[in-house]
Motif scaffolding. Sequence first.
Motif, PDB file in Angstrom:
ATOM      1  N   GLU A 248       0.836  -1.207   0.000  1.00 52.92           N
ATOM      2  CA  GLU A 248       0.000   0.000   0.000  1.00 52.92           C
ATOM      3  C   GLU A 248       0.870   1.257   0.000  1.00 52.92           C
ATOM      4  O   GLU A 248       0.562   2.228  -0.706  1.00 52.92           O
ATOM      5  CB  GLU A 248      -0.913   0.008   1.226  1.00 52.92           C
ATOM      6  CG  GLU A 248      -1.915   1.136   1.225  1.00 52.92           C
ATOM      7  CD  GLU A 248      -2.879   1.061   2.393  1.00 52.92           C
ATOM      8  OE1 GLU A 248      -3.432   2.117   2.744  1.00 52.92           O
ATOM      9  OE2 GLU A 248      -3.077  -0.022   2.945  1.00 52.92           O
ATOM     10  N   ALA A 249       1.959   1.230   0.759  1.00 53.35           N
ATOM     11  CA  ALA A 249       2.862   2.383   0.788  1.00 53.35           C
ATOM     12  C   ALA A 249       3.504   2.596  -0.578  1.00 53.35           C
ATOM     13  O   ALA A 249       3.613   3.733  -1.054  1.00 53.35           O
ATOM     14  CB  ALA A 249       3.943   2.184   1.848  1.00 53.35           C
ATOM     15  N   GLU A 250       3.919   1.507  -1.213  1.00 50.45           N
ATOM     16  CA  GLU A 250       4.502   1.622  -2.552  1.00 50.45           C
ATOM     17  C   GLU A 250       3.472   2.154  -3.532  1.00 50.45           C
ATOM     18  O   GLU A 250       3.776   2.996  -4.374  1.00 50.45           O
ATOM     19  CB  GLU A 250       5.035   0.265  -3.016  1.00 50.45           C
ATOM     20  CG  GLU A 250       6.272  -0.180  -2.263  1.00 50.45           C
ATOM     21  CD  GLU A 250       6.687  -1.602  -2.586  1.00 50.45           C
ATOM     22  OE1 GLU A 250       5.990  -2.269  -3.390  1.00 50.45           O
ATOM     23  OE2 GLU A 250       7.696  -2.053  -2.032  1.00 50.45           O
ATOM     24  N   SER A 251       2.246   1.663  -3.418  1.00 45.86           N
ATOM     25  CA  SER A 251       1.169   2.129  -4.294  1.00 45.86           C
ATOM     26  C   SER A 251       0.914   3.613  -4.076  1.00 45.86           C
ATOM     27  O   SER A 251       0.760   4.377  -5.045  1.00 45.86           O
ATOM     28  CB  SER A 251      -0.104   1.322  -4.021  1.00 45.86           C
ATOM     29  OG  SER A 251      -1.197   1.882  -4.697  1.00 45.86           O
ATOM     30  N   MET A 252       0.872   4.018  -2.791  1.00 47.87           N
ATOM     31  CA  MET A 252       0.630   5.427  -2.494  1.00 47.87           C
ATOM     32  C   MET A 252       1.779   6.291  -3.006  1.00 47.87           C
ATOM     33  O   MET A 252       1.559   7.395  -3.519  1.00 47.87           O
ATOM     34  CB  MET A 252       0.431   5.617  -0.992  1.00 47.87           C
ATOM     35  CG  MET A 252      -0.871   5.027  -0.485  1.00 47.87           C
ATOM     36  SD  MET A 252      -1.014   5.134   1.308  1.00 47.87           S
ATOM     37  CE  MET A 252      -1.304   6.881   1.502  1.00 47.87           C
ATOM     38  N   ALA A 253       3.010   5.794  -2.874  1.00 49.76           N
ATOM     39  CA  ALA A 253       4.169   6.551  -3.358  1.00 49.76           C
ATOM     40  C   ALA A 253       4.108   6.691  -4.874  1.00 49.76           C
ATOM     41  O   ALA A 253       4.358   7.775  -5.421  1.00 49.76           O
ATOM     42  CB  ALA A 253       5.463   5.856  -2.934  1.00 49.76           C
ATOM     43  N   ALA A 254       3.757   5.593  -5.564  1.00 50.99           N
ATOM     44  CA  ALA A 254       3.647   5.643  -7.022  1.00 50.99           C
ATOM     45  C   ALA A 254       2.530   6.599  -7.438  1.00 50.99           C
ATOM     46  O   ALA A 254       2.681   7.382  -8.388  1.00 50.99           O
ATOM     47  CB  ALA A 254       3.388   4.244  -7.573  1.00 50.99           C
ATOM     48  N   GLU A 255       1.419   6.540  -6.708  1.00 47.76           N
ATOM     49  CA  GLU A 255       0.293   7.425  -7.014  1.00 47.76           C
ATOM     50  C   GLU A 255       0.676   8.889  -6.781  1.00 47.76           C
ATOM     51  O   GLU A 255       0.350   9.770  -7.588  1.00 47.76           O
ATOM     52  CB  GLU A 255      -0.905   7.048  -6.139  1.00 47.76           C
ATOM     53  CG  GLU A 255      -2.156   7.839  -6.431  1.00 47.76           C
ATOM     54  CD  GLU A 255      -3.315   7.417  -5.539  1.00 47.76           C
ATOM     55  OE1 GLU A 255      -4.125   8.291  -5.192  1.00 47.76           O
ATOM     56  OE2 GLU A 255      -3.411   6.227  -5.206  1.00 47.76           O
ATOM     57  N   ALA A 256       1.377   9.143  -5.678  1.00 51.21           N
ATOM     58  CA  ALA A 256       1.811  10.516  -5.386  1.00 51.21           C
ATOM     59  C   ALA A 256       2.788  11.008  -6.443  1.00 51.21           C
ATOM     60  O   ALA A 256       2.721  12.165  -6.877  1.00 51.21           O
ATOM     61  CB  ALA A 256       2.459  10.573  -4.001  1.00 51.21           C
ATOM     62  N   GLU A 257       3.674  10.122  -6.880  1.00 49.88           N
ATOM     63  CA  GLU A 257       4.630  10.502  -7.916  1.00 49.88           C
ATOM     64  C   GLU A 257       3.900  10.800  -9.229  1.00 49.88           C
ATOM     65  O   GLU A 257       4.216  11.783  -9.906  1.00 49.88           O
ATOM     66  CB  GLU A 257       5.655   9.382  -8.135  1.00 49.88           C
ATOM     67  CG  GLU A 257       6.746   9.764  -9.109  1.00 49.88           C
ATOM     68  CD  GLU A 257       7.794   8.674  -9.246  1.00 49.88           C
ATOM     69  OE1 GLU A 257       8.565   8.762 -10.216  1.00 49.88           O
ATOM     70  OE2 GLU A 257       7.858   7.772  -8.412  1.00 49.88           O
ATOM     71  N   ALA A 258       2.917   9.964  -9.564  1.00 51.24           N
ATOM     72  CA  ALA A 258       2.141  10.191 -10.783  1.00 51.24           C
ATOM     73  C   ALA A 258       1.382  11.513 -10.693  1.00 51.24           C
ATOM     74  O   ALA A 258       1.329  12.280 -11.667  1.00 51.24           O
ATOM     75  CB  ALA A 258       1.169   9.035 -11.013  1.00 51.24           C
ATOM     76  N   LYS A 259       0.816  11.797  -9.521  1.00 51.07           N
ATOM     77  CA  LYS A 259       0.097  13.064  -9.340  1.00 51.07           C
ATOM     78  C   LYS A 259       1.056  14.244  -9.458  1.00 51.07           C
ATOM     79  O   LYS A 259       0.700  15.275 -10.038  1.00 51.07           O
ATOM     80  CB  LYS A 259      -0.606  13.096  -7.977  1.00 51.07           C
ATOM     81  CG  LYS A 259      -1.862  12.264  -7.930  1.00 51.07           C
ATOM     82  CD  LYS A 259      -2.553  12.387  -6.585  1.00 51.07           C
ATOM     83  CE  LYS A 259      -3.830  11.573  -6.562  1.00 51.07           C
ATOM     84  NZ  LYS A 259      -4.502  11.677  -5.264  1.00 51.07           N
TER      85      LYS A 259
ATOM     86  N   GLU B  26       1.870  14.691 -13.095  1.00 58.02           N
ATOM     87  CA  GLU B  26       0.712  15.277 -13.772  1.00 58.02           C
ATOM     88  C   GLU B  26       0.581  16.749 -13.403  1.00 58.02           C
ATOM     89  O   GLU B  26       0.281  17.594 -14.248  1.00 58.02           O
ATOM     90  CB  GLU B  26      -0.551  14.494 -13.389  1.00 58.02           C
ATOM     91  CG  GLU B  26      -1.791  14.851 -14.195  1.00 58.02           C
ATOM     92  CD  GLU B  26      -2.565  16.009 -13.575  1.00 58.02           C
ATOM     93  OE1 GLU B  26      -3.182  16.776 -14.352  1.00 58.02           O
ATOM     94  OE2 GLU B  26      -2.543  16.157 -12.342  1.00 58.02           O
ATOM     95  N   PHE B  27       0.819  17.089 -12.133  1.00 55.51           N
ATOM     96  CA  PHE B  27       0.730  18.476 -11.680  1.00 55.51           C
ATOM     97  C   PHE B  27       1.778  19.333 -12.383  1.00 55.51           C
ATOM     98  O   PHE B  27       1.483  20.432 -12.858  1.00 55.51           O
ATOM     99  CB  PHE B  27       0.930  18.534 -10.153  1.00 55.51           C
ATOM    100  CG  PHE B  27       0.961  19.920  -9.595  1.00 55.51           C
ATOM    101  CD1 PHE B  27      -0.207  20.662  -9.481  1.00 55.51           C
ATOM    102  CD2 PHE B  27       2.166  20.497  -9.193  1.00 55.51           C
ATOM    103  CE1 PHE B  27      -0.183  21.950  -8.967  1.00 55.51           C
ATOM    104  CE2 PHE B  27       2.200  21.780  -8.685  1.00 55.51           C
ATOM    105  CZ  PHE B  27       1.023  22.505  -8.579  1.00 55.51           C
ATOM    106  N   VAL B  28       2.998  18.820 -12.449  1.00 63.36           N
ATOM    107  CA  VAL B  28       4.064  19.566 -13.122  1.00 63.36           C
ATOM    108  C   VAL B  28       3.730  19.747 -14.601  1.00 63.36           C
ATOM    109  O   VAL B  28       3.908  20.837 -15.163  1.00 63.36           O
ATOM    110  CB  VAL B  28       5.428  18.846 -12.932  1.00 63.36           C
ATOM    111  CG1 VAL B  28       6.491  19.442 -13.833  1.00 63.36           C
ATOM    112  CG2 VAL B  28       5.866  18.926 -11.477  1.00 63.36           C
TER     113      VAL B  28
END
Length: 159
Positions: A80-91, A94-96
């Motif tokens: 779950e932490a890896e998933s959240m980290a990947a999701e945060a990185e993707a966000k 996308e934000f940048v």
Amino acid sequence: MDAEFWVAVAFVLFMVVLGYFGVHRTLIDTLDKRRARIKAELDEARRLREEAEKLLADYQRKQDEAQQEAQAIVAGAKAEAESMAAEAEAKLVEFVARRTRMAETKIAQAEEQALADVRSAAAEAAVNAAERILAQAAHGKVAESLIAQGIEDVEKKLN
């Protein structure tokens, strides 16, 4: 007759008296009761040992299950932490990208506005120049109508 003989006779008589009163049965009964009590204590100890072994096996099984469950929870938390980290990185990516697109859009709009301002200034300068040239070249009503017509044409073409 010596003393040893009388000791032997007294011992035999003592034994006969004990046998007559049934002391041997009482002694055997006491020994049997003691043997039964010791056997019961041994049986109880064996039963308690077996029960303790069962409890130990039960607790070891529960400990193994708890260990496996804890490992599963840790593995799930890591995933779950890896998933959240990947999701945060993707966000973040996308934000940048979105901010970059917005900046590029603003730059393009500013370029278009600057170009429009330059065109407008050029058109205004051309209209003023044409107006002065026509004013010097033509006189009277014809000149005024030519100037008005020229200004309208230039404004239509430039804007």
